[in-house]
Design an enzyme around this catalytic site. Structure first.
Site, PDB file in Angstrom:
ATOM      1  N   TYR A 121     103.439  28.391  -0.341  1.00  0.00           N
ATOM      2  CA  TYR A 121     102.713  27.212  -0.820  1.00  0.00           C
ATOM      3  C   TYR A 121     102.236  27.472  -2.248  1.00  0.00           C
ATOM      4  O   TYR A 121     102.036  28.606  -2.650  1.00  0.00           O
ATOM      5  CB  TYR A 121     101.569  26.796   0.107  1.00  0.00           C
ATOM      6  CG  TYR A 121     100.534  27.822   0.472  1.00  0.00           C
ATOM      7  CD1 TYR A 121      99.597  28.281  -0.456  1.00  0.00           C
ATOM      8  CD2 TYR A 121     100.428  28.299   1.775  1.00  0.00           C
ATOM      9  CE1 TYR A 121      98.610  29.186  -0.105  1.00  0.00           C
ATOM     10  CE2 TYR A 121      99.442  29.201   2.142  1.00  0.00           C
ATOM     11  CZ  TYR A 121      98.542  29.640   1.195  1.00  0.00           C
ATOM     12  OH  TYR A 121      97.570  30.547   1.540  1.00  0.00           O
ATOM     13  N   CYS A 122     102.133  26.400  -3.014  1.00  0.00           N
ATOM     14  CA  CYS A 122     101.797  26.461  -4.439  1.00  0.00           C
ATOM     15  C   CYS A 122     102.655  27.503  -5.168  1.00  0.00           C
ATOM     16  O   CYS A 122     102.141  28.433  -5.781  1.00  0.00           O
ATOM     17  CB  CYS A 122     100.308  26.766  -4.638  1.00  0.00           C
ATOM     18  SG  CYS A 122      99.707  26.379  -6.314  1.00  0.00           S
ATOM     19  N   PRO A 123     103.988  27.358  -5.083  1.00  0.00           N
ATOM     20  CA  PRO A 123     104.867  28.355  -5.700  1.00  0.00           C
ATOM     21  C   PRO A 123     104.806  28.312  -7.223  1.00  0.00           C
ATOM     22  O   PRO A 123     104.562  27.257  -7.818  1.00  0.00           O
ATOM     23  CB  PRO A 123     106.258  27.950  -5.193  1.00  0.00           C
ATOM     24  CG  PRO A 123     106.148  26.474  -4.963  1.00  0.00           C
ATOM     25  CD  PRO A 123     104.745  26.245  -4.481  1.00  0.00           C
TER      26      PRO A 123
END
Length: 278
Positions: free
Chosen positions: A145-147
């Site tokens: 997540y939130c790469p």
């Protein structure tokens, strides 16, 4: 990199043990305040540490999800408070096993290149855990997540993400470190949020397809049960090594005069989302 971490003095504002009533909205207001203060020369380079309980911090793009209300309702049912931060990025999970570190630097005459800020935080984390044989890499971990290109990982599993906030000649480089607890469970929460908030709708913005197995905590990856206090000690040791003077402090008078304005901006941004949950 050495030049950015090396400061004549480092002020540490430790809010890692404030407790359950310390809200993430206050944190984002505080970092903006510190940017303005450090950038104006009213305070030295500052490191702020903070922990928040059961919070999902959303980015601006997350608020444009087609079925956002369903996703928000799910997070609330799971006992998590959703908030929107005042900068880019996407959803991240904060809980008592996640330590957040903000490094606030004054932007010199030539400015601080954005990668230099990221590299400084990466270097700091590498030094904090240099007594372990595992290599800490900085590259995008697909499925997290939130790469981003500065995802920190060990063996292909992400345990931290870095972001930056620039305001009034101050630069805040922020990281969340998953110290303990289950990285997979945090990722499962975000995956379900996106599934409910996006469904199969086509969107202009590409949201991550979260794969929980690519996320883990430092404790799992290093094979040692770490606490927030353990990591705080490692941080303090490194800041001391990079300065002539390290001291604990709080907001000064100049910062206290700014805080309410910056905090109110964050509150205003979040009031619309709060209405959706009613």
């Amino acid at each position: 990199m050495e030049g950015l971490l090396r400061q004549p003095e480092w002020r540490i504002i430790d809010q890692s043990a404030v407790g359950i009533h310390f809200q993430a909205l206050q944190s984002f207001g505080t970092d903006d305040t510190l940017c303005a203060s450090v950038g104006a020369g009213e305070a030295p380079a500052t490191a702020r540490t903070w922990v928040h309980h059961n919070t999902v911090v959303l980015g601006i793009q997350d608020t444009r999800l087609p079925f956002l209300q369903e996703g928000l309702q799910y997070l609330a049912e799971q006992g998590y408070q959703p908030i929107v931060r005042n900068s880019g990025g996407l959803a991240v999970v904060l809980d008592e096993g996640v330590l957040n570190i903000s490094l606030i630097f004054p932007e010199a005459a030539k400015g601080i290149d954005i990668n230099r800020g990221y590299d400084a935080m990466w270097q700091l984390v590498q030094q904090m855990f240099s007594d372990f044989p595992q290599s800490i890499e900085a590259r995008e971990i697909i499925g997290s997540y939130c790469p981003g290109s500065y995802d920190l990982s060990i063996g292909g599993k992400k345990f931290a993400g870095i972001s930056q906030r620039r305001l009034k000649r101050g630069v805040a480089v922020q990281i969340y470190l998953c110290v303990n607890g289950s990285g997979e469970k945090r990722a499962e929460l975000v995956r379900e949020f996106y599934q409910l908030a996006k469904k199969d709708e086509q969107t202009k913005f590409v949201y991550p397809e979260v794969v929980p197995e690519v996320m883990a905590s430092l404790s799992d990856l290093l094979g040692v049960e770490l606490t927030i206090a353990d990591v705080m000690l490692r941080l303090l040791q490194q800041l001391k090594a990079h300065s002539d003077y390290l001291y604990a402090g709080q907001l000064n008078e100049f910062e206290l005069s700014l805080f309410s304005g910056y905090y109110q901006r964050v509150v205003d941004r979040n009031e619309k989302m709060a209405e959706m949950l009613k």
